[in-house]
Design an enzyme around this catalytic site. Structure first.
Site, PDB file in Angstrom:
ATOM      1  N   SER A 251       5.145  -1.800  -1.177  1.00  0.00           N
ATOM      2  CA  SER A 251       4.172  -1.245  -2.119  1.00  0.00           C
ATOM      3  C   SER A 251       4.703  -1.392  -3.535  1.00  0.00           C
ATOM      4  O   SER A 251       5.900  -1.298  -3.776  1.00  0.00           O
ATOM      5  CB  SER A 251       3.901   0.228  -1.810  1.00  0.00           C
ATOM      6  OG  SER A 251       2.970   0.771  -2.734  1.00  0.00           O
TER       7      SER A 251
ATOM      8  N   HIS B 116       0.537   5.096   4.437  1.00  0.00           N
ATOM      9  CA  HIS B 116       0.656   5.123   2.974  1.00  0.00           C
ATOM     10  C   HIS B 116      -0.631   4.622   2.327  1.00  0.00           C
ATOM     11  O   HIS B 116      -1.168   5.237   1.397  1.00  0.00           O
ATOM     12  CB  HIS B 116       1.854   4.251   2.567  1.00  0.00           C
ATOM     13  CG  HIS B 116       1.900   3.842   1.129  1.00  0.00           C
ATOM     14  ND1 HIS B 116       1.100   2.840   0.605  1.00  0.00           N
ATOM     15  CD2 HIS B 116       2.668   4.271   0.098  1.00  0.00           C
ATOM     16  CE1 HIS B 116       1.364   2.684  -0.678  1.00  0.00           C
ATOM     17  NE2 HIS B 116       2.306   3.535  -1.018  1.00  0.00           N
TER      18      HIS B 116
ATOM     19  N   GLU C 164      -3.555   6.449   0.078  1.00  0.00           N
ATOM     20  CA  GLU C 164      -3.993   5.836  -1.179  1.00  0.00           C
ATOM     21  C   GLU C 164      -5.520   5.779  -1.264  1.00  0.00           C
ATOM     22  O   GLU C 164      -6.107   6.041  -2.316  1.00  0.00           O
ATOM     23  CB  GLU C 164      -3.396   4.434  -1.267  1.00  0.00           C
ATOM     24  CG  GLU C 164      -3.772   3.630  -2.490  1.00  0.00           C
ATOM     25  CD  GLU C 164      -3.225   2.225  -2.398  1.00  0.00           C
ATOM     26  OE1 GLU C 164      -4.034   1.272  -2.388  1.00  0.00           O
ATOM     27  OE2 GLU C 164      -1.986   2.063  -2.312  1.00  0.00           O
TER      28      GLU C 164
END
Length: 303
Positions: free
Chosen positions: A122, A177, A181
């Site tokens: 990321s 994750h 988001e």
């Protein structure tokens, strides 16, 4: 260290550049000649085939970092690389592969004696400057061998990266994750939409975003990006209200169902992306029709 990076898109090229800046030897390969030339310009050595990229690696074990679209492209690239590597060499999948496919890749490579690491990555286009968050799955001893690479890519040697578990765990953590988001981005979008709707206050949304950047509990990198967008154009008039989804949001929702873990925010955020792409909006037409049928409620005719 020395490694080949296969895939020089927005992320792959910047990662190659950051590694070169950190003193590593990088051989960059992509199907696009322009991308290879860009990597060469940034200090990497270029290659115009996967075979050439691997042959230019002189160290042992040879390390190949795969940074291509998930699914069939990743599988084919890993299989091709495996056919060119030897026992003890290492393949890293730094893309957004489904963790189930990642486990299958690890099992296939193990049969050939090739080590494998999945690395959820990321950082987007800002990673070159700020560093990348790296969520790593695989054997501890293999992760340790690759430590100098991870330390260079991360925001700091001891921050923003780590082995989170066995094969598949890195991509699993990255999947969740990205699901988080989705929810965070949707919340910001809705909040600014409500602010914009309060016409009588004549709110300056860019100003509000900058106020929130300091001392607020909602301050974040995503808020910083929202502020950037609002500074460029508060009305966002050149942006069509059409939002894609890249897969990880769906996989997170599927996983929540499989585990019986409620995830209404992530699920609705994904559904809102679907809604943004439905220009015909047949469900809304049906809803209007039903209200008209049972209650005689007014409907607006299509122009």
């Amino acid at each position: 260290m020395e490694l080949a990076i296969v895939g020089l898109g927005k992320m792959g090229l910047n990662m190659a550049t950051r590694l070169v800046q950190g003193g590593h030897k990088v051989v960059g390969y992509a199907r696009s000649k322009e991308s290879v030339e860009a990597a060469i310009k940034n200090g990497a050595e270029g290659a115009h085939s996967l075979e050439e990229a691997i042959n230019k690696l002189s160290s042992s074990p040879k390390i190949v970092w795969v940074m291509v679209p998930s699914g069939k492209t990743t599988t084919e690239t890993i299989e091709h690389a495996a056919s060119l590597l030897n026992k003890g060499d290492i393949i890293i999948d730094g893309g957004n592969s489904n963790y189930k496919e990642t486990i299958a890749h690890a099992e296939m490579l193990a049969q050939k004696g090739i080590d494998f690491v999945d690395c959820g990555t990321s950082g987007g286009i800002w990673g070159l400057k700020e560093g990348y968050s790296l969520m790593i799955g695989g054997k501890k001893n293999v992760t340790e061998k690759l430590k100098p690479i991870f330390e260079t890519l991360a925001p700091a040697k001891d921050l923003g990266w780590g082995r989170v578990g066995p094969h598949g765990a890195g991509h699993y953590v990255k999947m969740v994750h990205n699901g988080i988001e989705y929810g965070m981005m949707q919340a910001f979008a809705e909040g600014f939409g409500i602010l914009k709707g309060k016409k009588e206050f004549e709110l300056d949304l860019a100003q509000v975003s900058h106020i929130w950047q300091h001392g607020s509990v909602v301050r974040s990198w995503l808020l910083d990006l929202a502020a950037n967008a609002l500074d460029e154009d508060t009305e966002l008039k050149d942006i069509k209200p059409w939002v894609a989804d890249s897969g990880e949001g769906r996989w997170t929702v599927f996983e929540s169902i499989d585990l019986d873990v409620p995830a209404p925010v992530i699920t609705l955020a994904l559904q809102m992306r679907f809604a943004s792409r439905d220009e015909e909006n047949y469900p809304a037409r049906m809803l209007a029709a039903l209200r008209n049928q049972f209650g005689g409620h007014a409907i607006k005719k299509s122009e």
